[in-house]
Write a protein that holds these residues in place. Structure first.
Motif, PDB file in Angstrom:
ATOM      1  N   ILE A 277       0.851  -1.197   0.000  1.00 30.81           N
ATOM      2  CA  ILE A 277       0.000   0.000   0.000  1.00 30.81           C
ATOM      3  C   ILE A 277       0.883   1.244   0.000  1.00 30.81           C
ATOM      4  CG2 ILE A 277      -1.717   1.315   1.317  1.00 30.81           C
ATOM      5  CD1 ILE A 277      -3.043  -1.161   0.277  1.00 30.81           C
ATOM      6  N   ILE A 278       1.962   1.234   0.760  1.00 32.74           N
ATOM      7  CA  ILE A 278       2.880   2.377   0.764  1.00 32.74           C
ATOM      8  C   ILE A 278       3.518   2.517  -0.612  1.00 32.74           C
ATOM      9  CG2 ILE A 278       5.003   3.357   1.742  1.00 32.74           C
ATOM     10  CD1 ILE A 278       4.225   1.969   4.397  1.00 32.74           C
ATOM     11  N   SER A 279       3.936   1.416  -1.202  1.00 34.24           N
ATOM     12  CA  SER A 279       4.483   1.463  -2.559  1.00 34.24           C
ATOM     13  C   SER A 279       3.455   2.053  -3.525  1.00 34.24           C
ATOM     14  CB  SER A 279       4.883   0.067  -3.033  1.00 34.24           C
ATOM     15  OG  SER A 279       5.918  -0.459  -2.235  1.00 34.24           O
TER      16      SER A 279
ATOM     17  N   PHE B 154      13.070  -2.841   0.529  1.00 35.85           N
ATOM     18  CA  PHE B 154      12.223  -3.615  -0.387  1.00 35.85           C
ATOM     19  C   PHE B 154      11.304  -2.686  -1.178  1.00 35.85           C
ATOM     20  CE2 PHE B 154       8.383  -5.840  -1.571  1.00 35.85           C
ATOM     21  CZ  PHE B 154       8.857  -7.023  -2.114  1.00 35.85           C
ATOM     22  N   ASN B 155      10.576  -1.798  -0.471  1.00 37.24           N
ATOM     23  CA  ASN B 155       9.655  -0.885  -1.150  1.00 37.24           C
ATOM     24  C   ASN B 155      10.390   0.052  -2.103  1.00 37.24           C
ATOM     25  OD1 ASN B 155       7.482  -2.010   0.163  1.00 37.24           O
ATOM     26  ND2 ASN B 155       6.935  -0.185   1.304  1.00 37.24           N
TER      27      ASN B 155
ATOM     28  N   VAL C 119      13.203  -0.480  -3.756  1.00 34.92           N
ATOM     29  CA  VAL C 119      13.597  -1.236  -4.947  1.00 34.92           C
ATOM     30  C   VAL C 119      12.371  -1.496  -5.830  1.00 34.92           C
ATOM     31  CG1 VAL C 119      14.491  -3.468  -5.752  1.00 34.92           C
ATOM     32  CG2 VAL C 119      15.640  -2.257  -3.887  1.00 34.92           C
ATOM     33  N   LEU C 120      11.259  -1.871  -5.212  1.00 36.20           N
ATOM     34  CA  LEU C 120      10.030  -2.141  -5.959  1.00 36.20           C
ATOM     35  C   LEU C 120       9.555  -0.909  -6.726  1.00 36.20           C
ATOM     36  CD1 LEU C 120       7.658  -4.081  -6.600  1.00 36.20           C
ATOM     37  CD2 LEU C 120       6.529  -3.161  -4.549  1.00 36.20           C
ATOM     38  N   VAL C 121       9.457   0.216  -6.046  1.00 39.68           N
ATOM     39  CA  VAL C 121       8.997   1.445  -6.704  1.00 39.68           C
ATOM     40  C   VAL C 121      10.012   1.904  -7.753  1.00 39.68           C
ATOM     41  CG1 VAL C 121       8.460   3.904  -6.354  1.00 39.68           C
ATOM     42  CG2 VAL C 121       7.482   2.168  -4.833  1.00 39.68           C
ATOM     43  N   GLY C 122      11.292   1.784  -7.445  1.00 40.67           N
ATOM     44  CA  GLY C 122      12.319   2.133  -8.426  1.00 40.67           C
ATOM     45  C   GLY C 122      12.193   1.305  -9.695  1.00 40.67           C
TER      46      GLY C 122
END
Length: 187
Positions: free
Chosen positions: A57-59, A167-168, A170-173
């Motif tokens: 959800i934050i991502s 983790f977040n 890297v995911l958003v990047g």
């Protein structure tokens, strides 16, 4: 090009605010984040022994803020909407309203500060890391206060907050450029 041909929307530092398309993007990303929290998030948390607790959800709201570039007030609304979604699965009701509201406003401020600078390309990763860490830290402090300032909670939660922030980030990047391209946006 004819007047009926849709023009790609350019994301610039001047664009502030959101319209119905932006709210739909938030809704879609929050729905995806919710589903990922219930499935992939639980699996990653279990596989890592709880060391990483992805918060998709934050991502989702970080990605939306990166694309939409809302004002601080509008980011507050995005954070509150995100917190409302989190309430469905949280074990600590209410805390996320503070954590996500502040974190979303921080993300909007980071995006605004980074726009048009040499650091702009780092904003998706760095902004998401800071936003996730801030959200987790606020959550932890409120949770500690509710438990009579149980300081041992900090020792348990800080590593999880840090790893989840990485983790977040890297995911958003990894998702930011494909999402902007899929939406026909330029950065």
């Amino acid at each position: 090009m004819s007047q009926n041909t849709p023009q790609p929307r350019t994301v610039t530092a001047q664009k502030e605010g959101f319209d119905i398309k932006d709210l739909i993007l938030l809704a879609i990303l929050l729905a995806a984040g919710f589903i990922l929290n219930l499935t992939v998030g639980k699996a990653i948390s279990a596989a890592s022994g709880g060391a990483i607790a992805p918060e998709f959800i934050i991502s989702a709201f970080c990605l939306t803020i990166l694309v939409v570039r809302p004002t601080i007030g509008q980011a507050l609304v995005m954070g509150l909407i995100s917190a409302a979604v989190i309430q469905i699965t949280t074990t600590s009701p209410g805390i996320d309203f503070v954590a996500e509201a502040v974190a979303a406003m921080a993300m909007a401020a980071i995006v605004k500060a980074g726009s048009g600078t040499a650091a702009q390309r780092l904003v998706p990763v760095a902004g998401t890391f800071v936003t996730t860490f801030l959200s987790g830290a606020i959550f932890m402090v409120i949770k500690m206060a509710l438990m009579g300032f149980a300081l041992e909670l900090a020792g348990l939660m800080l590593p999880v907050i840090a790893l989840t922030s990485v983790f977040n980030a890297v995911l958003v990047g990894a998702l930011y450029i494909p999402i902007t391209r899929a939406l026909g946006l330029e950065d």
